[in-house]
Write a protein that holds these residues in place. Sequence first.
Motif, short mmCIF file in Angstrom:
data_model
loop_
_atom_site.label_atom_id
_atom_site.label_comp_id
_atom_site.label_asym_id
_atom_site.label_seq_id
_atom_site.Cartn_x
_atom_site.Cartn_y
_atom_site.Cartn_z
N LEU A 182 -34.92 55.13 7.85
CA LEU A 182 -33.84 54.60 8.69
C LEU A 182 -34.42 53.72 9.78
N ASP A 183 -35.55 54.17 10.32
CA ASP A 183 -36.25 53.49 11.38
C ASP A 183 -36.63 52.05 10.99
N GLU A 184 -36.91 51.84 9.71
CA GLU A 184 -37.40 50.54 9.25
C GLU A 184 -36.29 49.63 8.76
N LEU A 185 -35.10 50.20 8.53
CA LEU A 185 -34.02 49.42 7.93
C LEU A 185 -33.36 48.49 8.94
N SER A 186 -32.85 47.35 8.47
CA SER A 186 -32.10 46.47 9.35
C SER A 186 -30.73 47.09 9.63
N GLU A 187 -30.14 46.70 10.75
CA GLU A 187 -28.92 47.34 11.25
C GLU A 187 -27.78 47.30 10.24
N GLU A 188 -27.66 46.14 9.57
CA GLU A 188 -26.58 45.95 8.62
C GLU A 188 -26.60 46.98 7.51
N LEU A 189 -27.80 47.43 7.14
CA LEU A 189 -27.93 48.39 6.05
C LEU A 189 -27.77 49.81 6.52
N LYS A 190 -28.23 50.04 7.74
CA LYS A 190 -28.28 51.38 8.29
C LYS A 190 -26.88 51.98 8.38
N ASP A 191 -25.95 51.17 8.91
CA ASP A 191 -24.61 51.67 9.19
C ASP A 191 -23.95 52.34 7.99
N PRO A 192 -23.78 51.62 6.85
CA PRO A 192 -23.08 52.28 5.73
C PRO A 192 -23.83 53.51 5.22
N PRO A 209 -29.01 45.47 -4.60
CA PRO A 209 -27.57 45.35 -4.51
C PRO A 209 -26.95 46.70 -4.10
N PRO A 210 -25.73 46.66 -3.53
CA PRO A 210 -25.12 47.87 -2.96
C PRO A 210 -25.11 49.10 -3.88
N ASP A 211 -24.82 48.91 -5.18
CA ASP A 211 -24.73 50.06 -6.08
C ASP A 211 -26.09 50.74 -6.22
N ALA A 212 -27.11 49.92 -6.50
CA ALA A 212 -28.45 50.45 -6.66
C ALA A 212 -28.90 51.15 -5.37
N ARG A 213 -28.49 50.57 -4.24
CA ARG A 213 -28.83 51.14 -2.94
C ARG A 213 -28.34 52.57 -2.81
N GLN A 214 -27.09 52.78 -3.18
CA GLN A 214 -26.51 54.13 -3.05
C GLN A 214 -27.25 55.12 -3.94
N VAL A 215 -27.57 54.69 -5.18
CA VAL A 215 -28.29 55.59 -6.09
C VAL A 215 -29.66 55.91 -5.52
#
Lengths: 454, 454
Positions: free
Chosen positions: A70-80, A50-56
Amino acid sequence: MPVENPENDHPGHSLDQLNQALSSGMFVHVRNMLQKMAASDIALILESSPPDARQVLWQLIDQEHIGDILDELSEELKDPLIRGMSPERVAKATASMDTDDLAYVLRSLPDAVYKQVLQSMTEQNRQRVEQALSYPDETAGSLMNTDTVTLRPDVNIDVVLRYLRQRGNLPDTTDTLYVVDKKDKVLGGVRLADLLTCAPNTTIRNIMDPDIESIPVSMSDSEVAKKFERNDWVSAPVVDNDGKLLGRITIDDVVDVIREDAEHSMMGMAGMDDDEDTFGPVLKSTLRRSLWLSINLFAALLASSVSNMFEGTIEQFATIAVLMTIVPSMGGVAGNQTLALVIRGIALGHIGQSNARWLIGKELSIGFLNGLMWSILVFIAVFVWKDDIPLAGLIGGAMLINMTIAGLAGASIPLILKRLKIDPALAGGMVLATVTDIVGLFAFLGLATIYLMH
Amino acid sequence: MPVENPENDHPGHSLDQLNQALSSGMFVHVRNMLQKMAASDIALILESSPPDARQVLWQLIDQEHIGDILDELSEELKDPLIRGMSPERVAKATASMDTDDLAYVLRSLPDAVYKQVLQSMTEQNRQRVEQALSYPDETAGSLMNTDTVTLRPDVNIDVVLRYLRQRGNLPDTTDTLYVVDKKDKVLGGVRLADLLTCAPNTTIRNIMDPDIESIPVSMSDSEVAKKFERNDWVSAPVVDNDGKLLGRITIDDVVDVIREDAEHSMMGMAGMDDDEDTFGPVLKSTLRRSLWLSINLFAALLASSVSNMFEGTIEQFATIAVLMTIVPSMGGVAGNQTLALVIRGIALGHIGQSNARWLIGKELSIGFLNGLMWSILVFIAVFVWKDDIPLAGLIGGAMLINMTIAGLAGASIPLILKRLKIDPALAGGMVLATVTDIVGLFAFLGLATIYLMH
């Protein structure tokens, strides 16, 4: 079978452990766990959080691994995540990336950040990036790496081996070296396996494959993926209009295209964007799904306006209303089966001018045969339930009409949409549902009205 | 974008030409065209042809190419073509195939033919086949080739080069040679690139990667595919429980698994088998689609029995019947969006115990927010259309209830099905549609009945 034994599911397992540590606030422990993981596993964990855990988690990841992740992440996640980083950090993290991946990351940055990132780069990296970004998205150019190793046709293997030993390494996923003339035109390819198994005095010209197929830089990425799949390639050279070597495409990037194209059909048919983030923020997701829902509301109101024309019939005979959803429902399901088959056939390149008519005829026949079978069964079911032969006959007749039309519509709608350059995976389902709803209601309520008038 | 420019579509183009020649009866011309084509292109043409044309084409194909073409064909097509061949011809055609592909072809033969084919084989081929067939379908074992090249850790590159030059070639898609001990246990892997770029006197032990990940022979093929995707592998060694090297898996076979798994979700959600043949015979297709339609008929009758409970309300107020399809329709679409997202998440391995609850909560919130938005809009639409505030309020209220439940059901149904070891891609859509139909009708007709009683 995509249904997995959960005990086999190693990344899922470490994900659970990590989340436990995270929710207990054991950040040092989490940092240690992350340090031992491969970039691809960390990417998987970020995508599953979830977004909060992601930031931590993002804060706890080692600086030096950020580029690989970054190379492995999907585009939707990479941007933020990238937007949260300083331009200098982005520049540092991306310095060691392959050209194609670098372009992919930078393409999504806001203009101001993008310029700052470029300024923080070395001159050489800046040139690489600007070149990569000059190719349009979803073409061979955007999948391409520029790290090709080339040979001349007139040297022998011994010379090549000395050159390679001096060079010291080869780019990842190199299976073939390209043989070029003085103008960088591709003459052929030499597999690493042949360099290892042929006698040292063999001239490159004698072991190169002169029929190696080059990919035009403007070819669509889906077409590139089909070529890789059909020919079992690991890598392929990319050339400009004059046959000049520009770079190469490797199977690892092609696998992503294959996955994305297949997901596009599946998600598209359900009215979803294929880069929708499973664990994205609620409000953003709500809004993204609205377009599809608004089209559906319009379609549902259209269907209601059909029923509205027959309000008198319904008033006279309420059982009609009770049964009126069955016919559109069966037509919708039958049509959707055909639609899925045809959308897959289009995506795989199986359907062309010469067989489209045959296919429509086949699906029409299946629709008719299914219609016949199910109209008999629904006749029996309604007769048993309502003990009313005319009513059972009405619904059976309407079913036959609607399922036949559903077969025809399910096959022809995606082909028509494709010709109109509208993506059948996105629009096909909604158009089809509207057709089967309206035809189904018209057939059933219309037949009932005619019957009641007599 | 899977929508292709038809002019780029080369195989489609040659397909059209071929079909033209075929329908004009120019069989010699067709035979000449086929001779010039790659096996993968011929396979594509067979897959894109109606059954009659397929049989004619099959007769015109060169004997020696049949093995390669069989290798590329989808299972649905392979069976009838192989059954039409004599066992001797099958044995001859398959003699040069890779073990994994051979097993794949033979697995589908009827027992009697299979035994005859085995008898027509050389002893060595028979052993290869029997070994390959001993691994269950859809496991690493069934994807595996046994043509691995192994090295000992204590030799140097010079020795390896002499060995390889004597050997004369390497199996297709070899990027890594495996280093094993005397008991065939995998100690590491040496990339061909390293053999070419390191000094000849380097010992293998010093350049091998000792952390190379081996795949257990019983791992599911979907899990293997995920590992390849995450780690950008070209090939990987397969080992038994004791770590003994059994063979290797190559990316070309993994790409097929990735494609099949992705298609499985898309076709499954539409109630279709993923190996359904686009150009298969009508009767067979009709029967294959019946199971799904029969479940849907049952679900539709169930929904009708809900409406039936409220026949009195409908009789009293026919406009209720006119509008009653809108609420289930919106719930169905919203729920299906969630379902597609969750099924993809499960297939990608993103969803585990630790985040399932969060995901259900998120989708419930989206369902509620969407419900709120669309209940307001449908309130306005129905008020404008029917000029009836209570009626507009009833439908708005029912919409809010149904879309909230749809979000909850769309997220939890696939997770529950997965836990029950039922494939969510196959069963999820039908279970969800039944829930959203019944809840939608209950909410709208129930609220209307309560209102009319006052």
